[in-house]
Scaffold this motif. Structure first.
Motif, PDB file in Angstrom:
ATOM      1  N   ILE A   1       0.855  -1.192   0.000  1.00 48.39           N
ATOM      2  CA  ILE A   1       0.000   0.000   0.000  1.00 48.39           C
ATOM      3  C   ILE A   1       0.886   1.235   0.000  1.00 48.39           C
ATOM      4  N   ARG A   2       0.679   2.111  -0.973  1.00 43.37           N
ATOM      5  CA  ARG A   2       1.427   3.367  -1.024  1.00 43.37           C
ATOM      6  C   ARG A   2       0.464   4.533  -1.165  1.00 43.37           C
ATOM      7  N   ILE A   3       0.588   5.497  -0.244  1.00 44.45           N
ATOM      8  CA  ILE A   3      -0.196   6.730  -0.324  1.00 44.45           C
ATOM      9  C   ILE A   3       0.712   7.797  -0.897  1.00 44.45           C
ATOM     10  N   ALA A   4       0.359   8.315  -2.063  1.00 40.18           N
ATOM     11  CA  ALA A   4       1.199   9.300  -2.743  1.00 40.18           C
ATOM     12  C   ALA A   4       1.346  10.560  -1.896  1.00 40.18           C
ATOM     13  N   PRO A   5       2.485  11.264  -2.033  1.00 39.62           N
ATOM     14  CA  PRO A   5       2.659  12.516  -1.294  1.00 39.62           C
ATOM     15  C   PRO A   5       1.478  13.457  -1.512  1.00 39.62           C
ATOM     16  N   GLY A   6       0.968  13.999  -0.446  1.00 36.83           N
ATOM     17  CA  GLY A   6      -0.189  14.887  -0.531  1.00 36.83           C
ATOM     18  C   GLY A   6      -1.513  14.168  -0.486  1.00 36.83           C
ATOM     19  N   GLY A   7      -1.488  12.830  -0.415  1.00 37.48           N
ATOM     20  CA  GLY A   7      -2.738  12.077  -0.387  1.00 37.48           C
ATOM     21  C   GLY A   7      -3.308  11.870   0.992  1.00 37.48           C
ATOM     22  N   LEU A   8      -2.509  12.165   2.019  1.00 43.65           N
ATOM     23  CA  LEU A   8      -2.950  11.967   3.405  1.00 43.65           C
ATOM     24  C   LEU A   8      -2.813  13.286   4.155  1.00 43.65           C
ATOM     25  N   HIS A   9      -3.918  13.735   4.762  1.00 44.03           N
ATOM     26  CA  HIS A   9      -3.925  14.982   5.520  1.00 44.03           C
ATOM     27  C   HIS A   9      -4.373  14.706   6.949  1.00 44.03           C
ATOM     28  N   ALA A  10      -3.924  15.546   7.852  1.00 44.85           N
ATOM     29  CA  ALA A  10      -4.348  15.401   9.253  1.00 44.85           C
ATOM     30  C   ALA A  10      -4.719  16.767   9.808  1.00 44.85           C
ATOM     31  N   TYR A  11      -5.728  16.760  10.667  1.00 42.15           N
ATOM     32  CA  TYR A  11      -6.215  17.994  11.267  1.00 42.15           C
ATOM     33  C   TYR A  11      -6.419  17.774  12.754  1.00 42.15           C
ATOM     34  N   ALA A  12      -6.114  18.798  13.531  1.00 38.59           N
ATOM     35  CA  ALA A  12      -6.387  18.716  14.959  1.00 38.59           C
ATOM     36  C   ALA A  12      -7.861  18.375  15.159  1.00 38.59           C
ATOM     37  N   ALA A  13      -8.152  17.594  16.198  1.00 33.95           N
ATOM     38  CA  ALA A  13      -9.496  17.048  16.376  1.00 33.95           C
ATOM     39  C   ALA A  13     -10.576  18.123  16.294  1.00 33.95           C
ATOM     40  N   GLN A  14     -10.333  19.293  16.880  1.00 37.69           N
ATOM     41  CA  GLN A  14     -11.359  20.331  16.891  1.00 37.69           C
ATOM     42  C   GLN A  14     -11.539  20.956  15.531  1.00 37.69           C
TER      43      GLN A  14
END
Length: 373
Positions: free
Chosen positions: A355-368
């Motif tokens: 499994i490879r997630i291309a650069p920029g394909g995964l984002h994260a945000y603070a819970a709020q």
């Protein structure tokens, strides 16, 4: 043509805020799409720009003119409604010429200009027909010609393609783009279809519950969604909750990025995944979302695992014409993947894959922030 400037505009109905105070500048000659689900405030804002509704606070300027309290007919706008709003008892030509006649233009001149506008929208020779003799796409072209014939400074479109079938809708999108390129007219369009907004807009205003979530170019909106709501509306899928980690596992305060590699990771149930650029600090609880079309699955039997790939197992595979959607199990996570059908024939359920997630394909945000609206 003119720049549209919104300053501090708000609107409430029966004590419920439909629009919280917002600022917006739509540049002269640009095509702005206002995107959001039902109740987001996009149609309310469009009606305020059109003069069909008064704001509770703030100002609306078209070019240098303050039109906040000016009636619609004094704003030099063209408006295309969702339901076309054609006069069924009038001919197509008379429908298009109606606005000119209302402004005192002579019948002959009005119909000459109407004929030229029908030619622009691809309906040359249709002037003597009635609306009921036209298809839905043709009626929408008539409505567009009627809005354009008065030579407005701004063209406003309220979900004009929503009633059309997929094929005709695609044709009308191409037609709108062509007409905008030919006229250079400042255009603001309301839509709830993200593909439509990304295809047509030079800029996209993302609204939710009367608040601006992001205002950017389509490319920036897709590659750098401001929060989890925007990412989700554009198709990102929640992956899970985790903790922001530096690649080397360090705990430098205020640092989430490895200075040597410029990379940030999120750890979810023991699995560490590379993120797009993030300002979140090391150790921050966050929610990750993934773009399925930026996930690649490769059968593990074909080659050794590369760096930035993870071992997983295919759990489902469904074909949708030219596209296929798969899911793979990665530890406790379920990772979606969207690909061309021709690339999916080498994988099958229960197969071991990289499994490879291309650069920029995964984002994260603070819970709020992940569900901010």
């Amino acid at each position: 043509m003119a720049t549209v400037t919104i300053s501090g505009v708000s609107k409430s109905f029966n004590g419920t805020a439909a629009l919280h105070p917002l600022d917006l500048t739509v540049e002269d000659g640009s095509f702005c799409c206002m995107l959001g689900s039902s109740g987001s405030g996009k149609s309310t804002l469009l009606r305020i720009i059109a003069g069909l509704s008064d704001p509770d606070t703030g100002t609306v300027r078209i070019g240098e003119r303050d039109v906040t309290r000016a009636p619609s007919e004094k704003r030099r706008i063209g408006f295309v409604f969702q339901n076309y709003a054609l006069f069924p008892h009038l001919s197509v030509g008379t429908n298009v010429a109606f606005g000119l006649r209302a402004r005192g233009i002579g019948k002959k001149e009005a119909h000459t200009r109407a004929d030229r506008m029908l030619e622009l929208v691809g309906l040359a020779g249709f002037g003597k027909r009635t609306p009921k003799q036209l298809s839905g796409g043709q009626q929408q072209r008539v409505a567009l010609a009627r809005a354009l014939v008065t030579e407005p400074d701004v063209l406003l479109l309220d979900e004009p393609l929503s009633a059309l079938d997929r094929k005709i809708r695609g044709e009308m999108q191409a037609e709108l783009k062509r007409i905008h390129q030919e006229t250079g007219l400042t255009t603001i369009m309301v839509t709830h279809d993200q593909e439509e907004a990304m295809n047509l807009g030079d800029s996209v205003l993302m609204l939710s519950h009367g608040r601006v979530q992001q205002f950017d170019t389509p490319e920036t909106l897709y590659r750098e969604p401001a929060n989890g709501f925007v990412a989700g509306f554009l198709g990102a899928v929640p992956l899970g909750n985790g903790i922001i980690r530096k690649k080397d596992g360090g705990t430098d305060a205020g640092r989430a990025t490895d200075t040597a590699t410029g990379r940030t990771e999120i750890e979810i149930d023991g699995t560490r995944l590379r993120l797009a650029a993030s300002t979140l600090t090391d150790g921050t609880p966050a929610e990750a979302v993934v773009m399925a079309e930026r996930v690649a699955l490769t059968p593990a039997s074909e080659r050794p695992r590369n760096e930035d790939e993870h071992e997983g197992t295919v759990t489902s595979l469904d074909f949708y014409g030219p596209f296929a959607r798969a899911e793979a199990r990665l530890g406790s996570l379920t990772v979606p993947a969207m690909m061309l059908s021709q690339h999916a024939h080498s994988i099958e359920p229960e197969q071991r894959v990289w499994i490879r997630i291309a650069p920029g394909g995964l984002h994260a945000y603070a819970a709020q922030e992940a569900t901010r609206s």
